[in-house]
Design a protein around this motif. Structure first.
Motif, mmCIF file in Angstrom:
data_model
loop_
_atom_site.group_PDB
_atom_site.id
_atom_site.type_symbol
_atom_site.label_atom_id
_atom_site.label_comp_id
_atom_site.label_asym_id
_atom_site.label_seq_id
_atom_site.Cartn_x
_atom_site.Cartn_y
_atom_site.Cartn_z
ATOM 1 N N LEU A 124 0.838 -1.196 0.000
ATOM 2 C CA LEU A 124 0.000 0.000 0.000
ATOM 3 C C LEU A 124 0.875 1.249 0.000
ATOM 4 N N PHE A 125 0.436 2.260 -0.757
ATOM 5 C CA PHE A 125 1.147 3.531 -0.853
ATOM 6 C C PHE A 125 0.113 4.643 -0.768
ATOM 7 N N VAL A 126 0.174 5.433 0.306
ATOM 8 C CA VAL A 126 -0.811 6.486 0.554
ATOM 9 C C VAL A 126 -0.100 7.835 0.578
ATOM 10 N N ALA A 127 -0.589 8.783 -0.217
ATOM 11 C CA ALA A 127 0.059 10.087 -0.341
ATOM 12 C C ALA A 127 -0.613 11.139 0.531
ATOM 13 N N ALA A 128 0.202 11.974 1.158
ATOM 14 C CA ALA A 128 -0.246 13.182 1.849
ATOM 15 C C ALA A 128 0.761 14.280 1.523
ATOM 16 N N THR A 129 0.396 15.524 1.783
ATOM 17 C CA THR A 129 1.253 16.667 1.450
ATOM 18 C C THR A 129 1.791 17.318 2.717
ATOM 19 N N ASN A 130 3.097 17.404 2.828
ATOM 20 C CA ASN A 130 3.730 18.068 3.969
ATOM 21 C C ASN A 130 3.483 19.569 3.862
ATOM 22 N N VAL A 131 2.790 20.143 4.853
ATOM 23 C CA VAL A 131 2.408 21.551 4.790
ATOM 24 C C VAL A 131 3.637 22.450 4.753
ATOM 25 N N ARG A 132 4.651 22.116 5.524
ATOM 26 C CA ARG A 132 5.831 22.969 5.633
ATOM 27 C C ARG A 132 6.674 22.958 4.363
ATOM 28 N N THR A 133 6.920 21.763 3.803
ATOM 29 C CA THR A 133 7.801 21.670 2.630
ATOM 30 C C THR A 133 7.050 21.749 1.311
ATOM 31 N N GLY A 134 5.747 21.443 1.329
ATOM 32 C CA GLY A 134 4.986 21.385 0.087
ATOM 33 C C GLY A 134 5.263 20.154 -0.744
ATOM 34 N N MET A 135 5.935 19.173 -0.162
ATOM 35 C CA MET A 135 6.302 17.955 -0.880
ATOM 36 C C MET A 135 5.357 16.812 -0.520
ATOM 37 N N ALA A 136 5.226 15.881 -1.458
ATOM 38 C CA ALA A 136 4.428 14.686 -1.195
ATOM 39 C C ALA A 136 5.187 13.746 -0.269
ATOM 40 N N ARG A 137 4.452 13.120 0.636
ATOM 41 C CA ARG A 137 4.992 12.040 1.471
ATOM 42 C C ARG A 137 4.149 10.801 1.196
ATOM 43 N N VAL A 138 4.824 9.708 0.869
ATOM 44 C CA VAL A 138 4.125 8.461 0.587
ATOM 45 C C VAL A 138 4.342 7.505 1.758
ATOM 46 N N PHE A 139 3.252 7.125 2.408
ATOM 47 C CA PHE A 139 3.282 6.199 3.533
ATOM 48 C C PHE A 139 3.066 4.780 3.013
ATOM 49 N N ARG A 140 3.840 3.830 3.564
ATOM 50 C CA ARG A 140 3.729 2.436 3.171
ATOM 51 C C ARG A 140 2.843 1.656 4.154
ATOM 52 N N THR A 141 2.624 0.379 3.816
ATOM 53 C CA THR A 141 1.663 -0.462 4.544
ATOM 54 C C THR A 141 1.888 -0.424 6.043
ATOM 55 N N ARG A 142 3.113 -0.589 6.489
ATOM 56 C CA ARG A 142 3.389 -0.691 7.927
ATOM 57 C C ARG A 142 3.319 0.648 8.651
ATOM 58 N N GLU A 143 3.104 1.713 7.914
ATOM 59 C CA GLU A 143 2.974 3.038 8.533
ATOM 60 C C GLU A 143 1.522 3.497 8.629
ATOM 61 N N LEU A 144 0.590 2.730 8.107
ATOM 62 C CA LEU A 144 -0.769 3.223 7.965
ATOM 63 C C LEU A 144 -1.511 3.292 9.292
ATOM 64 N N SER A 145 -2.322 4.322 9.425
ATOM 65 C CA SER A 145 -3.153 4.560 10.608
ATOM 66 C C SER A 145 -4.315 5.442 10.174
ATOM 67 N N GLU A 146 -5.267 5.646 11.105
ATOM 68 C CA GLU A 146 -6.359 6.563 10.768
ATOM 69 C C GLU A 146 -5.840 7.967 10.509
#
Length: 321
Positions: A124-146
């Motif tokens: 699994l690869f889930v994308a969110a945007t870092n507000v400070r840097t403006g860069m995408a962060r992709v979270f993997r399966t073992r990092e997932l949470s609500e």
């Protein structure tokens, strides 16, 4: 017949995520396809996590049931579109000082995140945007949470930013909607199916202030995806120049084939505001349209009538033999 293994890239688009529910619902019915990697942003991330958790715990039927429970829960939520006019003038920290988000309760009741992190065989690869840097962060399966899923779906005008590991995150659609590169570089199957929710080409130039603002938003939410696809297409063309490609990455790029399943044009031409419509009838209509488009894609891939996507001609690729 051996099942074809797919990677799925699921775009975000508010309530239009119910269209993706329909696509996944139909694919899960078909024993000719299996899944390896799932990438998603916003509603796409939630669909990916629901499918993965349901599949881990209850197989295909469990995944279908998990997706249905979630989207029927969304359909039972209070509408948010009626408050959209306030977002232009009031910060979410003023409009929603207690940071109430009904999606949190829905997610925690539907997804066993511990089982998802520890037992899921899918990537699994889930994308969110870092507000400070403006860069995408992709979270993997073992990092997932609500929190990761809520960060991926955090509309800045509506919700407080989500804090993860000391960093603040907003909607992943701002930077990667959805992320494609991890499916190319970290997954083995050659077929990547991109489920698109953002509007296709507009036939008229917007002239009113509202239409201009809406179109700017639409372009912004697809810019990251276009950039990734252009880069992958260029890298693939370069890899195909050599008769005998050297290196694992070059061989993988030669084999990659992109497929697109997109909302029909009648839905794609609706305003951005329609993506806030969570009425149950609308949610189920989107689900039914998703099933139809998935059926068309399956027919194309397994020998019947061809599917038509407004997006496919620009980026569709053939896999090397």
């Amino acid at each position: 017949m051996k099942a074809r293994v797919l990677n799925l890239a699921l775009q975000g688009g508010g309530s239009y995520g119910a269209f993706t529910w329909g696509v996944l619902d139909r694919l899960l019915e078909d024993e000719r396809v299996e899944f390896d990697g799932l990438s998603g942003t916003s509603a796409g991330a939630m669909n990916a996590a629901l499918l993965a958790c349901g599949l881990t715990i209850g197989g295909r039927d469990g995944a279908r049931a998990a997706l249905r429970r979630f989207w029927e829960g969304v359909g039972a939520m209070p509408p948010v579109a009626s408050f959209s006019f306030l977002w232009r003038f009031v910060s979410p920290y003023q409009l929603n000082p207690l940071n109430h988000n009904p999606l949190r309760e829905l997610l925690t009741s539907q997804i066993d995140f511990e089982r998802l992190r520890n037992d899921c065989r899918l990537k699994l690869f889930v994308a969110a945007t870092n507000v400070r840097t403006g860069m995408a962060r992709v979270f993997r399966t073992r990092e997932l949470s609500e929190d990761v899923l809520l960060a991926s779906a955090c509309v800045p005008a509506l919700h407080h930013s989500v804090s993860i590991g000391g960093d603040a995150y907003w909607d992943g659609a701002l930077t990667a909607n959805p992320p494609i590169r991890p499916l190319v570089y970290e997954c083995e199957p050659r077929d990547i199916v991109v489920v698109l929710l953002q509007p296709g080409p507009r036939h008229e130039v917007p002239l009113t202030a509202e239409a201009i603002q809406s179109r700017v938003g639409e372009i912004g939410l697809s810019a990251g995806l276009f950039s990734e696809l252009e880069g992958i297409a260029l890298a693939k063309r370069e890899a195909e120049r050599d008769a005998l490609p050297v290196g694992r990455l070059a061989r993988r790029l030669r084999r990659v084939k992109l497929h697109f399943v997109s909302t029909p044009e009648a839905l794609a031409q609706k305003s951005m505001l329609s993506r806030l419509n969570t009425e149950s009838l609308f949610i189920h209509m989107l689900h039914d349209e998703g099933r139809k488009q998935a059926e068309a894609w399956l027919n194309e891939e397994f020998g019947a009538a061809p599917a038509v996507s407004w997006f496919a001609p620009r980026f569709a690729t053939k896999a090397a033999d």
